[in-house]
Design a protein around this motif. Structure first.
Motif, short mmCIF file in Angstrom:
data_model
loop_
_atom_site.label_atom_id
_atom_site.label_comp_id
_atom_site.label_asym_id
_atom_site.label_seq_id
_atom_site.Cartn_x
_atom_site.Cartn_y
_atom_site.Cartn_z
N LEU A 1 0.85 -1.18 0.00
CA LEU A 1 0.00 0.00 0.00
C LEU A 1 0.89 1.23 0.00
N ILE A 2 0.30 2.39 -0.24
CA ILE A 2 1.07 3.63 -0.29
C ILE A 2 1.16 4.23 1.11
N CYS A 3 2.37 4.52 1.52
CA CYS A 3 2.60 5.11 2.84
C CYS A 3 3.16 6.53 2.67
N TYR A 4 2.45 7.49 3.26
CA TYR A 4 2.91 8.89 3.28
C TYR A 4 3.50 9.20 4.65
N LYS A 5 4.58 9.94 4.68
CA LYS A 5 5.13 10.44 5.93
C LYS A 5 5.82 11.77 5.66
N ARG A 6 5.85 12.62 6.67
CA ARG A 6 6.48 13.92 6.50
C ARG A 6 7.82 13.94 7.22
N ILE A 7 8.84 14.35 6.50
CA ILE A 7 10.17 14.57 7.07
C ILE A 7 10.48 16.04 6.92
N ARG A 8 10.41 16.76 8.05
CA ARG A 8 10.50 18.22 8.04
C ARG A 8 9.41 18.79 7.14
N SER A 9 9.76 19.52 6.11
CA SER A 9 8.73 20.16 5.28
C SER A 9 8.33 19.31 4.08
N GLU A 10 8.96 18.18 3.90
CA GLU A 10 8.72 17.36 2.71
C GLU A 10 7.88 16.15 3.05
N VAL A 11 6.88 15.87 2.21
CA VAL A 11 6.07 14.66 2.35
C VAL A 11 6.63 13.58 1.45
N MET A 12 6.98 12.46 2.04
CA MET A 12 7.50 11.32 1.31
C MET A 12 6.38 10.32 1.05
N ALA B 1 -0.15 10.39 13.36
CA ALA B 1 1.03 10.77 14.14
C ALA B 1 2.27 10.78 13.26
N GLN B 2 2.41 9.76 12.41
CA GLN B 2 3.56 9.67 11.51
C GLN B 2 3.16 9.29 10.09
N TYR B 3 2.22 8.34 9.98
CA TYR B 3 1.95 7.74 8.68
C TYR B 3 0.50 7.88 8.26
N VAL B 4 0.32 8.16 6.99
CA VAL B 4 -0.98 8.08 6.33
C VAL B 4 -0.88 7.00 5.27
N TYR B 5 -1.92 6.17 5.16
CA TYR B 5 -1.91 5.05 4.22
C TYR B 5 -3.03 5.21 3.19
N ALA B 6 -2.72 4.80 1.97
CA ALA B 6 -3.70 4.93 0.88
C ALA B 6 -3.49 3.81 -0.13
N ALA B 7 -4.50 3.66 -0.99
CA ALA B 7 -4.40 2.67 -2.06
C ALA B 7 -3.77 3.26 -3.31
N ASP B 8 -3.63 4.59 -3.37
CA ASP B 8 -3.08 5.25 -4.55
C ASP B 8 -2.33 6.51 -4.12
N ARG B 9 -1.74 7.18 -5.10
CA ARG B 9 -0.91 8.36 -4.82
C ARG B 9 -1.63 9.69 -5.08
N HIS B 10 -2.93 9.69 -5.08
CA HIS B 10 -3.68 10.88 -5.45
C HIS B 10 -3.96 11.83 -4.29
N HIS B 11 -3.42 11.55 -3.13
CA HIS B 11 -3.78 12.31 -1.94
C HIS B 11 -2.69 13.26 -1.46
N THR B 12 -1.65 13.43 -2.24
CA THR B 12 -0.51 14.24 -1.81
C THR B 12 -0.87 15.66 -1.38
N PRO B 13 -1.67 16.42 -2.15
CA PRO B 13 -1.99 17.79 -1.72
C PRO B 13 -2.67 17.84 -0.35
N LEU B 14 -3.61 16.94 -0.12
CA LEU B 14 -4.31 16.90 1.16
C LEU B 14 -3.34 16.58 2.29
N ILE B 15 -2.51 15.58 2.07
CA ILE B 15 -1.60 15.13 3.13
C ILE B 15 -0.50 16.16 3.40
#
Length: 288
Positions: free
Chosen positions: A25-36, A267-281
């Motif tokens: 699955l797709i895992c989003y996390k923020r490191i400082r100002s950048e969302v990975m 707290a650290q991670y947001v999970y998704a089925a796709d990569r379409h959520h970057t602006p929101l996250i």
């Protein structure tokens, strides 16, 4: 057989519902100002090593909470979850399924690393303070010295049984809370339903703190929400009208609102089925 030391506070059975054909699955996390953003397997995320490990016990007993409490809660919840996903409903759940799912709901706010650390610290401190006050009453002459507090705590720590209780009491409290029927009954008495978000055109996301409650758990119009897949959400409320109210809303707007809350709760991670959520996250995910 090795003891389980990777303790998943976000269980693999739950995250698997967002996985693609490659099992990730797709895992989003923020490191400082950048969302990975990267694909991960459920086994590789949402865990902390030795999170529920009991101290001062033989190796074969240290993982008792992970093996005998959280594993059992998760197993029964996984059975209920698969039924809800298969039928897009809660109607086929048995009494045992409902209890297993209620236990899982209760466990989510208290099994994550922040909650575990807080409960352990608070319960240990409260226990020591209670014992300290009792000792001052029983030994008033001894308690007059300036070093009494430090000496008392040291003496407590030197006793093996007291040290065991002190270091493990928080985890025992967490286990008790997970299995406490009073908390389960509150949820079991609510109206449950599964909502299908397939027509929204937007997939649902989840996070490492996915449990969400609007108002309070005891409010007559409270609402519990937990995404259970990219197209399905679980809801529970004491108010039978909540379901109709939600169904009468614009499904796309409800999806966006639920996703906004999930991103803010993480707290650290947001999970998704796709990569379409970057602006929101990027807007709502806090820095680790």
């Amino acid at each position: 057989m090795s003891e389980p030391r990777k303790h998943h506070y976000i269980p693999q059975f739950y995250l698997k519902n967002w996985c693609g054909e490659d099992g990730r699955l797709i895992c989003y996390k923020r490191i400082r100002s950048e969302v990975m953003c990267e694909p991960v397997a459920p086994i590789s995320t949402g865990f902390q090593k030795d999170l529920y490990t009991l101290a001062h016990l033989p190796k074969n007993l240290r993982q008792a909470i992970e093996k005998d409490v959280t594993a059992d809660v998760d197993h029964r919840a996984s059975v209920a979850l698969q039924k809800m996903i298969a039928t897009k409903s809660t109607d086929t759940l048995t009494k045992e399924d409902r209890l297993g799912w209620a236990q899982f709901i209760v466990s989510l706010p208290i099994r994550n690393p922040d909650a575990v650390a807080d409960i352990k610290e608070t319960s240990t401190k409260a226990g020591l303070e209670k014992a300290y006050e009792q000792a001052k009453q029983e030994f008033p002459d001894w308690a007059q010295g300036e070093t009494f507090g430090a000496e008392f705590e040291e003496s407590v720590r030197e006793d093996p049984f007291t040290r065991f209780l002190s270091d493990n009491y928080g985890l025992m409290v967490i286990s008790e809370l997970m299995l406490n029927p009073d908390y389960h009954d509150i949820i079991l008495k609510m109206f449950w339903w599964v909502m299908d978000f397939s027509s929204a055109g937007i997939s649902l996301i989840t996070c490492d703190r996915p449990y969400m409650i609007f108002r309070s758990i005891g409010h007559p119009r409270g609402l519990i929400y937990l995404p259970i897949g990219p197209r399905l959400g679980f809801f529970a409320s004491p108010d039978p009208m909540k379901r109709r109210q939600l169904l009468n809303q614009n499904i796309a707007l409800v999806t966006k609102e639920m996703n906004r809350w999930e991103a803010k709760l993480a707290a650290q991670y947001v999970y998704a089925a796709d990569r379409h959520h970057t602006p929101l996250i990027m807007k709502y995910l806090r820095a680790a």
